[in-house]
Design an enzyme around this catalytic site. Structure first.
Site, short mmCIF file in Angstrom:
data_model
loop_
_atom_site.label_atom_id
_atom_site.label_comp_id
_atom_site.label_asym_id
_atom_site.label_seq_id
_atom_site.Cartn_x
_atom_site.Cartn_y
_atom_site.Cartn_z
CG ASP A 55 -55.73 22.86 -5.52
OD1 ASP A 55 -56.55 23.24 -5.35
OD2 ASP A 55 -54.67 23.16 -6.24
CD GLU A 127 -58.71 22.71 -2.28
OE1 GLU A 127 -59.00 23.01 -3.24
OE2 GLU A 127 -57.69 23.09 -1.58
#
Length: 255
Positions: A55, A127
């Site tokens: 992320d 991610e």
């Protein structure tokens, strides 16, 4: 790829090899890729820590891309574009294009419940893969993958303004500029568990004969998704020139 690094049937390895070809990166440590594709229902060694790392990698890589490409834009506009590019809906579409649903490892129950198609799980996996590449080879390689994934998405917006406006606003302005009625939105269906409910919203434009469905984890997100689909369908239509209004004056008899 060392098959001893995976505790999977032999049939799964071609899928992982093909995935690495699709993303343009070959892992030095294939165990990282295996973990990035593992849901918590399947093993204690799942992708959530890699997702946390990925992320941050995604956010920095996209920020750097936008900072370089839109050198005259202010912080507010860049932030809004970044939010659009890293949101769950965008990552879900990328995950499907990457072929992640067929590569995910999850429990039989989770799989039967549609887990491999769930937008939240697929976005997390994207991610996690970025986090895995960062650990395997550093930021530059992870950033390169972000570029390969995001630049085509970014190219869909001709101007920064097209990214800073949300889809519903852009659609409404397009219709109003052509003197056409605004669309109607309604909830068509909901599915999934309460904590991961998916909304399906219909967007209808009778004047154009268009009715589409959009999905999201909230009603608003589903409406935005539906508006995006409509915009993609109508973006190449030429502007409609309104017909001139003819005013007929009645003659009055002379008194």
């Amino acid at each position: 790829m060392s098959r001893s690094d995976f505790h999977e049937p032999a049939s799964s390895f071609p899928k992982l090899d093909a995935l690495q070809q699709r993303i343009g990166y070959q892992f030095k440590n294939p165990r990282l890729l295996a973990r990035a594709l593992t849901h918590k229902s399947f093993s204690q060694e799942h992708y959530e820590r890699l997702e946390f790392l990925g992320d941050a990698v995604l956010s920095l890589a996209v920020s750097d891309m936008l900072y370089s490409q839109f050198d005259r834009s202010d912080e507010g506009d860049l932030t809004r574009v970044r939010a659009h590019l890293v949101r769950q809906e965008t990552l879900h579409k990328l995950a499907v294009a990457m072929g992640l649903p067929e590569c995910l490892r999850m429990s039989e129950g989770e799989a039967k419940g549609g887990g491999a198609q769930r937008p939240s799980i697929l976005a997390d996996a994207v991610e996690a893969i970025l986090g895995a590449i960062y650990l395997d080879a550093g930021f530059a390689e992870a950033q390169a993958l972000v570029g390969r994934l995001i630049k085509p998405v970014l190219a869909q917006g001709a101007t920064l303004d097209s990214w800073t406006k949300d889809a519903k606003t852009a659609l409404q302005e397009w219709l109003q500029a052509r003197k056409m009625p605004v669309p109607t939105y309604r909830i068509d269906a909901t599915r999934g568990k309460a904590h991961e409910q998916v909304f399906v919203v219909a967007c209808e434009l009778p004047a154009l004969g268009i009715a589409v469905l959009g999905e999201g984890l909230s009603r608003r997100a589903a409406e935005q998704a539906a508006a995006e689909i409509v915009l993609a369908q109508i973006k190449d239509q030429p502007p409609v020139t309104p017909k001139p209004t003819v005013v007929v004056k009645k003659r009055t008899r002379a008194q």
